[in-house]
Design a protein around this motif. Sequence first.
Motif, short mmCIF file in Angstrom:
data_model
loop_
_atom_site.label_atom_id
_atom_site.label_comp_id
_atom_site.label_asym_id
_atom_site.label_seq_id
_atom_site.Cartn_x
_atom_site.Cartn_y
_atom_site.Cartn_z
N GLY A 45 0.75 -1.21 0.08
CA GLY A 45 -0.12 0.00 -0.11
C GLY A 45 0.79 1.54 -0.18
O GLY A 45 0.10 2.18 -0.34
N GLN A 46 2.37 1.05 0.53
CA GLN A 46 3.23 2.42 0.06
C GLN A 46 3.33 2.43 -0.85
O GLN A 46 4.08 1.47 -1.72
N GLY A 47 3.77 4.12 -1.09
CA GLY A 47 4.95 3.59 -3.21
C GLY A 47 6.09 2.95 -2.77
O GLY A 47 6.65 2.89 -1.77
N GLY A 48 6.80 2.76 -3.56
CA GLY A 48 8.04 2.21 -4.18
C GLY A 48 8.84 2.71 -4.57
O GLY A 48 8.60 3.52 -5.86
N LEU A 49 10.08 2.85 -4.33
CA LEU A 49 11.74 3.57 -5.06
C LEU A 49 12.33 2.98 -5.69
O LEU A 49 12.97 3.32 -6.38
N ASN A 50 12.17 1.48 -4.98
CA ASN A 50 13.38 0.64 -5.90
C ASN A 50 13.72 -0.65 -5.33
O ASN A 50 12.33 -1.03 -5.30
N ALA A 81 5.63 -2.12 -8.66
CA ALA A 81 5.55 -1.01 -7.68
C ALA A 81 6.40 0.54 -9.08
O ALA A 81 5.58 1.33 -9.41
N LEU A 82 7.35 0.30 -9.40
CA LEU A 82 8.50 0.95 -10.14
C LEU A 82 7.28 0.55 -11.21
O LEU A 82 7.61 1.92 -12.39
N VAL A 83 7.45 -0.07 -11.87
CA VAL A 83 6.77 -0.74 -13.39
C VAL A 83 5.11 0.45 -13.39
O VAL A 83 5.38 1.46 -14.49
N ASP A 84 4.70 0.24 -12.97
CA ASP A 84 3.53 0.71 -12.49
C ASP A 84 3.23 2.60 -12.52
O ASP A 84 1.67 3.20 -11.68
N LYS A 85 4.12 2.62 -10.99
CA LYS A 85 3.92 3.96 -10.59
C LYS A 85 3.20 4.31 -9.28
O LYS A 85 2.33 5.44 -8.97
N SER A 86 2.82 2.80 -8.92
CA SER A 86 2.14 3.28 -7.44
C SER A 86 1.95 2.35 -6.62
O SER A 86 3.10 1.57 -6.44
N ALA A 87 1.58 1.55 -5.43
CA ALA A 87 1.75 0.97 -4.14
C ALA A 87 2.12 -0.01 -4.20
O ALA A 87 1.99 -0.87 -4.97
N ARG A 88 3.25 -0.38 -3.27
CA ARG A 88 3.02 -2.09 -3.04
C ARG A 88 2.39 -2.59 -2.39
O ARG A 88 1.55 -2.52 -2.54
N SER A 89 2.41 -3.81 -4.11
CA SER A 89 1.48 -4.95 -3.51
C SER A 89 1.50 -6.11 -2.84
O SER A 89 0.89 -7.05 -2.35
N ALA A 90 2.66 -6.18 -1.81
CA ALA A 90 2.82 -7.00 -1.06
C ALA A 90 3.78 -5.91 0.00
O ALA A 90 4.64 -5.16 -0.03
N THR A 91 4.06 -7.01 1.80
CA THR A 91 5.10 -6.05 2.58
C THR A 91 6.09 -7.07 2.48
O THR A 91 6.08 -8.58 2.30
N LEU A 103 18.01 -0.39 -6.68
CA LEU A 103 18.30 -0.59 -7.77
C LEU A 103 16.99 0.86 -7.78
O LEU A 103 16.04 0.91 -7.61
N PRO A 104 17.17 2.10 -7.47
CA PRO A 104 16.18 3.78 -7.03
C PRO A 104 15.74 2.99 -8.83
O PRO A 104 15.80 3.13 -9.95
N VAL A 105 14.49 3.85 -8.75
CA VAL A 105 13.37 3.50 -9.66
C VAL A 105 14.28 4.58 -11.34
O VAL A 105 14.12 4.04 -11.88
N TRP A 106 14.62 6.17 -10.42
CA TRP A 106 15.03 6.44 -12.05
C TRP A 106 15.94 5.81 -12.62
O TRP A 106 16.20 5.61 -14.29
N SER A 107 16.87 4.68 -12.23
CA SER A 107 17.79 4.17 -12.86
C SER A 107 17.28 2.52 -13.56
O SER A 107 17.82 2.31 -14.48
N PHE A 108 16.23 2.50 -12.25
CA PHE A 108 15.38 1.24 -13.13
C PHE A 108 14.63 0.99 -14.27
O PHE A 108 14.70 0.85 -15.95
N ARG A 109 13.70 2.38 -14.06
CA ARG A 109 12.89 2.74 -15.44
C ARG A 109 14.03 3.24 -16.88
O ARG A 109 13.86 2.66 -18.02
N LEU A 126 6.44 -10.80 -15.33
CA LEU A 126 4.73 -9.92 -14.41
C LEU A 126 3.78 -10.87 -14.76
O LEU A 126 2.87 -11.26 -14.12
N ALA A 127 3.99 -10.98 -16.17
CA ALA A 127 2.40 -12.64 -16.40
C ALA A 127 2.85 -13.34 -15.28
O ALA A 127 1.43 -14.39 -15.69
N ASP A 128 4.02 -14.31 -15.21
CA ASP A 128 4.09 -15.21 -14.32
C ASP A 128 3.24 -15.41 -12.64
O ASP A 128 2.16 -15.60 -12.83
N ARG A 129 3.84 -13.64 -12.62
CA ARG A 129 3.72 -13.41 -11.20
C ARG A 129 1.44 -13.04 -11.17
O ARG A 129 1.26 -13.52 -10.17
N LEU A 130 1.21 -12.60 -12.21
CA LEU A 130 -0.24 -12.28 -12.26
C LEU A 130 -1.42 -13.84 -12.38
O LEU A 130 -2.19 -14.39 -11.04
#
Length: 136
Positions: A45-50, A81-91, A103-109, A126-130
Amino acid sequence: MSTPSPDLLRGVQLFADLDDATLERLGSDFIQREFPAGALIAEEGQGGLNFFIVESGEATVTVGGEQVGTIGPGAAFGEVALVDKSARSATITAESAMRAYALPVWSFRSFVETRPDVAWRLLEILADRLRASQTR
């Protein structure tokens, strides 16, 4: 602080087919992180930066307060969270002392955007995880 070894990076499905020069260049963008047992590494539920790669230690993965898995050395997480710029899907919570590389989001992207082979691999992951999440 050190950087991840090419062997550690190559062990991650996303980077498995990259050559040594590319892995070394990518590795220089990672930041070494240490987490004590009990530390909250990522919170649902929190934002992800790495994006993280685990070098040593163990962690639990929970979704909705329910444990759905564990991760250990060689595991990677945080790309959703880095791909869709949204909240973390797990803790992710460290069960033991952990060493990971972030790896920071700006480097990853920017890396993924310039590497179609990595972008395609990311889609497969991502398809496997889905699919896995739909079987729970």
